[in-house]
Motif scaffolding. Structure first.
Motif, PDB file in Angstrom:
ATOM      1  N   ALA A   1       0.860  -1.183   0.000  1.00 24.08           N
ATOM      2  CA  ALA A   1       0.000   0.000   0.000  1.00 24.08           C
ATOM      3  C   ALA A   1       0.899   1.236   0.000  1.00 24.08           C
ATOM      4  N   PRO A   2       0.362   2.383  -0.382  1.00 24.63           N
ATOM      5  CA  PRO A   2       1.172   3.614  -0.346  1.00 24.63           C
ATOM      6  C   PRO A   2       1.551   3.993   1.081  1.00 24.63           C
ATOM      7  N   SER A   3       2.590   4.808   1.186  1.00 23.88           N
ATOM      8  CA  SER A   3       3.062   5.380   2.454  1.00 23.88           C
ATOM      9  C   SER A   3       3.490   4.317   3.453  1.00 23.88           C
ATOM     10  N   GLN A   4       3.986   3.182   2.965  1.00 23.20           N
ATOM     11  CA  GLN A   4       4.516   2.152   3.853  1.00 23.20           C
ATOM     12  C   GLN A   4       6.043   2.146   3.845  1.00 23.20           C
ATOM     13  N   VAL A   5       6.620   2.139   2.653  1.00 23.26           N
ATOM     14  CA  VAL A   5       8.080   2.095   2.528  1.00 23.26           C
ATOM     15  C   VAL A   5       8.520   3.203   1.586  1.00 23.26           C
ATOM     16  N   TRP A   6       9.417   4.036   2.069  1.00 19.85           N
ATOM     17  CA  TRP A   6      10.007   5.085   1.249  1.00 19.85           C
ATOM     18  C   TRP A   6      11.484   4.781   1.029  1.00 19.85           C
ATOM     19  N   SER A   7      11.962   5.183  -0.111  1.00 19.20           N
ATOM     20  CA  SER A   7      13.379   5.101  -0.422  1.00 19.20           C
ATOM     21  C   SER A   7      13.870   6.502  -0.748  1.00 19.20           C
ATOM     22  N   TRP A   8      15.084   6.813  -0.333  1.00 16.83           N
ATOM     23  CA  TRP A   8      15.596   8.145  -0.645  1.00 16.83           C
ATOM     24  C   TRP A   8      17.095   8.087  -0.923  1.00 16.83           C
ATOM     25  N   ASP A   9      17.547   9.078  -1.657  1.00 15.68           N
ATOM     26  CA  ASP A   9      18.961   9.141  -2.028  1.00 15.68           C
ATOM     27  C   ASP A   9      19.288  10.568  -2.439  1.00 15.68           C
ATOM     28  N   ILE A  10      20.566  10.822  -2.602  1.00 17.25           N
ATOM     29  CA  ILE A  10      21.064  12.130  -3.030  1.00 17.25           C
ATOM     30  C   ILE A  10      21.948  11.920  -4.244  1.00 17.25           C
ATOM     31  N   THR A  11      21.718  12.700  -5.284  1.00 18.67           N
ATOM     32  CA  THR A  11      22.555  12.632  -6.479  1.00 18.67           C
ATOM     33  C   THR A  11      23.092  14.014  -6.798  1.00 18.67           C
ATOM     34  N   LYS A  12      24.193  14.041  -7.504  1.00 22.58           N
ATOM     35  CA  LYS A  12      24.818  15.310  -7.868  1.00 22.58           C
ATOM     36  C   LYS A  12      24.473  15.676  -9.308  1.00 22.58           C
ATOM     37  N   ILE A  13      24.262  16.954  -9.542  1.00 28.50           N
ATOM     38  CA  ILE A  13      24.096  17.469 -10.899  1.00 28.50           C
ATOM     39  C   ILE A  13      25.057  18.636 -11.081  1.00 28.50           C
ATOM     40  N   ARG A  14      25.551  18.798 -12.285  1.00 27.72           N
ATOM     41  CA  ARG A  14      26.615  19.769 -12.548  1.00 27.72           C
ATOM     42  C   ARG A  14      26.126  21.205 -12.399  1.00 27.72           C
TER      43      ARG A  14
ATOM     44  N   LEU B   1      12.853  11.714  -2.340  1.00 22.69           N
ATOM     45  CA  LEU B   1      12.138  10.618  -1.692  1.00 22.69           C
ATOM     46  C   LEU B   1      11.200   9.980  -2.706  1.00 22.69           C
ATOM     47  N   ILE B   2      11.046   8.668  -2.652  1.00 27.52           N
ATOM     48  CA  ILE B   2      10.119   7.975  -3.541  1.00 27.52           C
ATOM     49  C   ILE B   2       9.405   6.877  -2.765  1.00 27.52           C
ATOM     50  N   ASP B   3       8.112   6.793  -2.960  1.00 27.22           N
ATOM     51  CA  ASP B   3       7.309   5.726  -2.370  1.00 27.22           C
ATOM     52  C   ASP B   3       7.430   4.500  -3.277  1.00 27.22           C
ATOM     53  N   ILE B   4       7.927   3.380  -2.749  1.00 19.89           N
ATOM     54  CA  ILE B   4       8.232   2.242  -3.620  1.00 19.89           C
ATOM     55  C   ILE B   4       6.972   1.553  -4.120  1.00 19.89           C
ATOM     56  N   TYR B   5       5.828   1.759  -3.462  1.00 18.80           N
ATOM     57  CA  TYR B   5       4.593   1.124  -3.921  1.00 18.80           C
ATOM     58  C   TYR B   5       3.978   1.899  -5.084  1.00 18.80           C
ATOM     59  N   SER B   6       3.847   3.203  -4.914  1.00 19.09           N
ATOM     60  CA  SER B   6       3.177   4.024  -5.937  1.00 19.09           C
ATOM     61  C   SER B   6       4.146   4.713  -6.874  1.00 19.09           C
ATOM     62  N   ARG B   7       5.448   4.720  -6.560  1.00 13.77           N
ATOM     63  CA  ARG B   7       6.479   5.457  -7.305  1.00 13.77           C
ATOM     64  C   ARG B   7       6.260   6.976  -7.216  1.00 13.77           C
ATOM     65  N   TYR B   8       5.462   7.385  -6.253  1.00 14.17           N
ATOM     66  CA  TYR B   8       5.179   8.813  -6.083  1.00 14.17           C
ATOM     67  C   TYR B   8       6.313   9.464  -5.308  1.00 14.17           C
TER      68      TYR B   8
ATOM     69  N   THR C   1       8.883   2.212   7.115  1.00 14.99           N
ATOM     70  CA  THR C   1      10.281   1.945   6.776  1.00 14.99           C
ATOM     71  C   THR C   1      10.778   3.012   5.825  1.00 14.99           C
ATOM     72  N   VAL C   2      11.995   3.470   6.072  1.00 14.27           N
ATOM     73  CA  VAL C   2      12.681   4.387   5.153  1.00 14.27           C
ATOM     74  C   VAL C   2      14.020   3.755   4.807  1.00 14.27           C
ATOM     75  N   HIS C   3      14.237   3.535   3.521  1.00 16.61           N
ATOM     76  CA  HIS C   3      15.447   2.853   3.053  1.00 16.61           C
ATOM     77  C   HIS C   3      16.384   3.847   2.385  1.00 16.61           C
ATOM     78  N   ALA C   4      17.675   3.622   2.527  1.00 17.60           N
ATOM     79  CA  ALA C   4      18.688   4.465   1.885  1.00 17.60           C
ATOM     80  C   ALA C   4      19.972   3.667   1.769  1.00 17.60           C
ATOM     81  N   ASP C   5      20.917   4.242   1.039  1.00 18.13           N
ATOM     82  CA  ASP C   5      22.224   3.591   0.995  1.00 18.13           C
ATOM     83  C   ASP C   5      23.032   4.011   2.223  1.00 18.13           C
ATOM     84  N   ARG C   6      24.340   3.853   2.174  1.00 18.81           N
ATOM     85  CA  ARG C   6      25.161   4.126   3.345  1.00 18.81           C
ATOM     86  C   ARG C   6      25.940   5.428   3.220  1.00 18.81           C
TER      87      ARG C   6
END
Length: 306
Positions: A125-138, A151-158, A190-195
């Protein structure tokens, strides 16, 4: 001419080896020609008088499979029998007998461990697991980078939130996640991220602990444990109009604002039944599916032969 010369030399008692050396030819050539052509596979050489017979080979194989020896290597068995004053055959012969019986590989009983299961983020279902990360742009010049937090919701991709900053900062990351949760109106479990340093920082960890949110991180030295965020970054950076660099922070924000607006509300995502992430996140997919099916039914009624 060569054959005639050879016969003349050997006829007067000259050895074949000496005669061929005088003629400048290999002695093996003489015997190969004398034996004639051989068709098919080479005949198996008959065992010599020193070879083990079938009974002796069976006795050696019985020793190899004796209780207490079945887990030992052939070398261990040979030496232990030798220390007991028993000689059955040479070590190489024992290896050959074991190989013929298919027992020359690893003979020891070893523990078997189940394959490690790759961890997987699961939400129903939505709003259960989020994934987040940081990327660089020039940025505008070499060495200047802007940091995009997403941030992205892994269920809805929102995308419940995103920001662009001039630097990566753990306090900014904490405030970013806190505001996104407040805006969403529901705390994910749950909120997932890299290290990365911001992902494992004390401010972010303290916020999630206080909210009762489970923190998960990618495995060390594994690059594909955060696939949802990485896939969206690729979608962003592989756009046909994604610039090689941004002249200012405001220009980068304006571009990303257009991208995330379209991604959330216009882009049909194949992983969620070709719906928009906003439609799945806010549970409006039912009327959309009904309208699609009505269109398909009308097309079938107009041309049933198709």
């Amino acid at each position: 001419m060569i054959e005639q010369t050879l016969q003349a030399l050997t006829g007067v008692g000259t050895p074949v080896r000496t005669a061929w050396r005088l003629l400048g030819r290999a002695r093996a050539t003489h015997y190969r020609h004398a034996g004639g052509k051989v068709h098919g596979p080479k005949q198996r050489r008959r065992p010599g008088p020193q070879a083990l017979n079938d009974g002796e080979r069976a006795a050696v194989l019985q020793v190899i499979n004796r209780a207490g020896y079945s887990d030992l290597s052939i070398g261990q068995i040979f030496i232990r029998e030798l220390d007991e004053g028993r000689y059955w055959c040479s070590l190489s012969s024992m290896y050959r007998i074991a190989a013929a019986a298919g027992q020359s590989r690893e003979r020891r009983r070893q523990a078997t461990h189940p394959a490690k299961v790759k961890p997987e983020l699961v939400a129903d279902a939505p709003s259960q697991v989020w994934s987040w990360d940081i990327t660089k742009i020039r940025g505008p010049v070499k060495g200047v980078w802007y940091h995009l937090y997403v941030l992205i919701d892994i269920y809805s991709r929102y995308n419940p939130g995103w920001i662009i900053a001039a630097a990566e900062d753990s306090v900014l990351a904490r405030d970013f996640i806190d505001e996104a949760i407040a805006r969403n109106g529901q705390v994910p479990h749950t909120v997932h991220a890299d290290r990365g340093t911001s992902m494992t920082s004390q401010p972010v960890s303290a916020l999630l602990v206080n909210l009762g949110v489970t923190r998960t991180h990618s495995r060390p030295q594994v690059s594909d444990d955060n696939p949802f965020s990485e896939a969206q970054f690729k979608t962003l950076k592989y756009l046909h109009d994604f610039p090689g660099s941004f002249p200012s922070l405001s220009a980068a924000r304006a571009f990303c604002d257009g991208f995330f607006t379209e991604y959330n509300h216009v882009h049909r995502h194949s992983g969620i039944g070709w719906h928009t992430p906003a439609s799945v996140h806010f549970a409006t997919t039912g009327p959309v599916d009904d309208a699609r099916q009505a269109t398909l039914d009308a097309a079938r009624a107009a041309h049933p032969e198709r």
